[in-house]
Design a protein around this motif. Sequence first.
Motif, mmCIF file in Angstrom:
data_model
loop_
_atom_site.group_PDB
_atom_site.id
_atom_site.type_symbol
_atom_site.label_atom_id
_atom_site.label_comp_id
_atom_site.label_asym_id
_atom_site.label_seq_id
_atom_site.Cartn_x
_atom_site.Cartn_y
_atom_site.Cartn_z
ATOM 1 N N ASN A 185 0.863 -1.176 0.000
ATOM 2 C CA ASN A 185 0.000 0.000 0.000
ATOM 3 C C ASN A 185 0.904 1.232 0.000
ATOM 4 O O ASN A 185 1.529 1.558 1.004
ATOM 5 C CB ASN A 185 -0.920 0.002 1.223
ATOM 6 N N CYS A 186 0.960 1.891 -1.142
ATOM 7 C CA CYS A 186 1.919 2.989 -1.308
ATOM 8 C C CYS A 186 1.427 4.314 -0.743
ATOM 9 O O CYS A 186 2.102 5.333 -0.898
ATOM 10 C CB CYS A 186 2.286 3.137 -2.780
ATOM 11 N N SER A 187 0.283 4.311 -0.078
ATOM 12 C CA SER A 187 -0.126 5.487 0.676
ATOM 13 C C SER A 187 0.416 5.440 2.098
ATOM 14 O O SER A 187 0.485 6.477 2.771
ATOM 15 C CB SER A 187 -1.648 5.614 0.700
ATOM 16 N N MET A 188 0.819 4.236 2.559
ATOM 17 C CA MET A 188 1.381 4.095 3.902
ATOM 18 C C MET A 188 2.835 3.623 3.885
ATOM 19 O O MET A 188 3.568 3.882 4.837
ATOM 20 C CB MET A 188 0.523 3.154 4.739
ATOM 21 N N LEU A 189 3.235 2.932 2.830
ATOM 22 C CA LEU A 189 4.619 2.497 2.699
ATOM 23 C C LEU A 189 5.358 3.414 1.726
ATOM 24 O O LEU A 189 4.748 4.068 0.881
ATOM 25 C CB LEU A 189 4.696 1.059 2.197
ATOM 26 N N GLY B 114 -2.869 -6.903 1.338
ATOM 27 C CA GLY B 114 -2.277 -5.580 1.265
ATOM 28 C C GLY B 114 -1.553 -5.214 2.550
ATOM 29 O O GLY B 114 -2.094 -5.360 3.649
ATOM 30 N N LEU B 115 -0.317 -4.740 2.407
ATOM 31 C CA LEU B 115 0.461 -4.283 3.556
ATOM 32 C C LEU B 115 0.134 -2.811 3.786
ATOM 33 O O LEU B 115 0.693 -1.910 3.163
ATOM 34 C CB LEU B 115 1.951 -4.477 3.285
ATOM 35 N N GLU B 116 -0.814 -2.577 4.676
ATOM 36 C CA GLU B 116 -1.288 -1.232 4.961
ATOM 37 C C GLU B 116 -0.893 -0.884 6.397
ATOM 38 O O GLU B 116 -1.739 -0.807 7.292
ATOM 39 C CB GLU B 116 -2.804 -1.140 4.769
ATOM 40 N N TYR B 117 0.388 -0.690 6.611
ATOM 41 C CA TYR B 117 0.883 -0.420 7.967
ATOM 42 C C TYR B 117 1.826 0.776 7.973
ATOM 43 O O TYR B 117 2.308 1.223 6.922
ATOM 44 C CB TYR B 117 1.566 -1.663 8.544
ATOM 45 N N LYS B 118 2.072 1.284 9.180
ATOM 46 C CA LYS B 118 3.012 2.383 9.384
ATOM 47 C C LYS B 118 4.352 1.785 9.812
ATOM 48 O O LYS B 118 4.457 1.249 10.923
ATOM 49 C CB LYS B 118 2.507 3.326 10.480
ATOM 50 N N PRO B 119 5.375 1.831 8.968
ATOM 51 C CA PRO B 119 6.660 1.246 9.356
ATOM 52 C C PRO B 119 7.184 1.853 10.644
ATOM 53 O O PRO B 119 7.116 3.068 10.854
ATOM 54 C CB PRO B 119 7.565 1.585 8.167
ATOM 55 N N THR B 120 7.694 1.000 11.512
ATOM 56 C CA THR B 120 8.244 1.500 12.776
ATOM 57 C C THR B 120 9.626 2.099 12.591
ATOM 58 O O THR B 120 10.090 2.846 13.453
ATOM 59 C CB THR B 120 8.319 0.377 13.821
ATOM 60 N N LEU C 281 -1.430 -1.841 -10.522
ATOM 61 C CA LEU C 281 -2.259 -1.186 -9.512
ATOM 62 C C LEU C 281 -3.480 -2.057 -9.279
ATOM 63 O O LEU C 281 -4.440 -2.035 -10.046
ATOM 64 C CB LEU C 281 -2.680 0.218 -9.964
ATOM 65 N N ALA C 282 -3.444 -2.854 -8.218
ATOM 66 C CA ALA C 282 -4.529 -3.802 -7.953
ATOM 67 C C ALA C 282 -5.707 -3.152 -7.252
ATOM 68 O O ALA C 282 -6.848 -3.602 -7.406
ATOM 69 C CB ALA C 282 -4.012 -4.964 -7.110
ATOM 70 N N GLY C 283 -5.452 -2.106 -6.461
ATOM 71 C CA GLY C 283 -6.522 -1.492 -5.698
ATOM 72 C C GLY C 283 -6.371 0.010 -5.609
ATOM 73 O O GLY C 283 -5.253 0.536 -5.546
ATOM 74 N N LEU C 284 -7.511 0.721 -5.616
ATOM 75 C CA LEU C 284 -7.522 2.179 -5.519
ATOM 76 C C LEU C 284 -8.766 2.596 -4.753
ATOM 77 O O LEU C 284 -9.860 2.072 -4.999
ATOM 78 C CB LEU C 284 -7.531 2.799 -6.919
ATOM 79 N N ASN C 285 -8.599 3.530 -3.827
ATOM 80 C CA ASN C 285 -9.755 4.066 -3.113
ATOM 81 C C ASN C 285 -10.498 5.076 -3.977
ATOM 82 O O ASN C 285 -9.873 5.850 -4.721
ATOM 83 C CB ASN C 285 -9.317 4.793 -1.841
ATOM 84 N N PHE C 286 -11.808 5.106 -3.856
ATOM 85 C CA PHE C 286 -12.558 6.261 -4.313
ATOM 86 C C PHE C 286 -12.221 7.447 -3.400
ATOM 87 O O PHE C 286 -11.679 7.285 -2.300
ATOM 88 C CB PHE C 286 -14.059 5.992 -4.241
ATOM 89 N N PHE C 287 -12.570 8.644 -3.838
ATOM 90 C CA PHE C 287 -12.402 9.835 -3.009
ATOM 91 C C PHE C 287 -13.068 9.614 -1.657
ATOM 92 O O PHE C 287 -14.220 9.176 -1.580
ATOM 93 C CB PHE C 287 -13.021 11.048 -3.705
ATOM 94 N N VAL D 295 0.793 -3.031 -6.350
ATOM 95 C CA VAL D 295 0.611 -1.994 -5.332
ATOM 96 C C VAL D 295 -0.862 -1.615 -5.256
ATOM 97 O O VAL D 295 -1.674 -1.983 -6.106
ATOM 98 C CB VAL D 295 1.456 -0.734 -5.648
ATOM 99 N N GLU D 296 -1.177 -0.861 -4.202
ATOM 100 C CA GLU D 296 -2.485 -0.229 -4.081
ATOM 101 C C GLU D 296 -2.279 1.161 -3.509
ATOM 102 O O GLU D 296 -1.223 1.454 -2.918
ATOM 103 C CB GLU D 296 -3.416 -1.053 -3.180
ATOM 104 N N PHE D 297 -3.264 2.030 -3.689
ATOM 105 C CA PHE D 297 -3.206 3.403 -3.192
ATOM 106 C C PHE D 297 -4.558 3.801 -2.614
ATOM 107 O O PHE D 297 -5.613 3.377 -3.096
ATOM 108 C CB PHE D 297 -2.907 4.383 -4.333
ATOM 109 N N TRP D 298 -4.498 4.667 -1.584
ATOM 110 C CA TRP D 298 -5.663 5.469 -1.248
ATOM 111 C C TRP D 298 -5.861 6.473 -2.378
ATOM 112 O O TRP D 298 -5.012 6.605 -3.269
ATOM 113 C CB TRP D 298 -5.452 6.216 0.062
#
Length: 266
Positions: free
Chosen positions: A6-10, A245-251, A62-68, A31-34
């Motif tokens: 998830n390239c909005s968090m990674l 999807g890896l949607e995490y905040k890296p430590t 791009l496998a996944g994308l958020n709507f607005f 990848v996926e994005f918000w």
Amino acid sequence: MPYLANCSMLFTEVPLLERPAAAKAAGFDTVEFWWPWPDQPVPGDADVEAFVTAVQDAGVQLAGLNFFAGDLGGPDCGVLSIPSRSQQFRDNVEVTLGIGERLGTKAFNALYGNRVDDATPGQQDDLGTENLAYAAKAADRLGATVLVEPVSGPKPYPLRTADDAVGVVDRVRATGTANVGFLCDLFHLANNGDDVDAAIANHADRVAHVQIADAPGRGEPGSGDLPLDRWVAELERSGYTGYVGLEYKPTTTTLESLAWLPVERR
């Protein structure tokens, strides 16, 4: 099961348009994005073209994308069930699907929206069902699925458990639109105190996408105490064959946070 970034968090160490290439360099093919423009339901053509080009040039899917969904880092958590913002969602649907059509995207996350004071829960739920059905019918031409996600945190977001989200999925499917599914975010479910084992057992047939992060903290797997490997394995045994999807905040840094995941599994 394959993992995606998830390239909005990674890869937030670099600007957004450089993240697809950073993910590729780290070994990810997908990848996926918000939604990339949190203040714009309908961004300019040049901005859309720059985003599409960045994904294409990186050589990732791009496998996944958020709507607005508004400002996820601020007060917002989706807009589709909010009467005063419903048109923003509708205006955004064709833009989002247009990006998805160019990039072969098959999953679109539609965050529901917070409860508001100027509408009853019933009115918001009726509107949410209507707008999700609208988006799903539009996405059907791409052979794509619209996702419904439970979310944790302090915002007045009404979908907190697997039962909540699946209830919405079922209401939308009852309108005759079958391409709506449950986004099973294991972090959000656990963070809300939901029974994740029961959620998987009861709703595996509706799971259309999976996302993970550890808890507490929403860091990478191994930074907390959630049994993520067991849950992912159970989803696989239950028939789920899609991405995780890896949607995490890296430590630490993104690359250091990926040490747990062999390159061949990315």
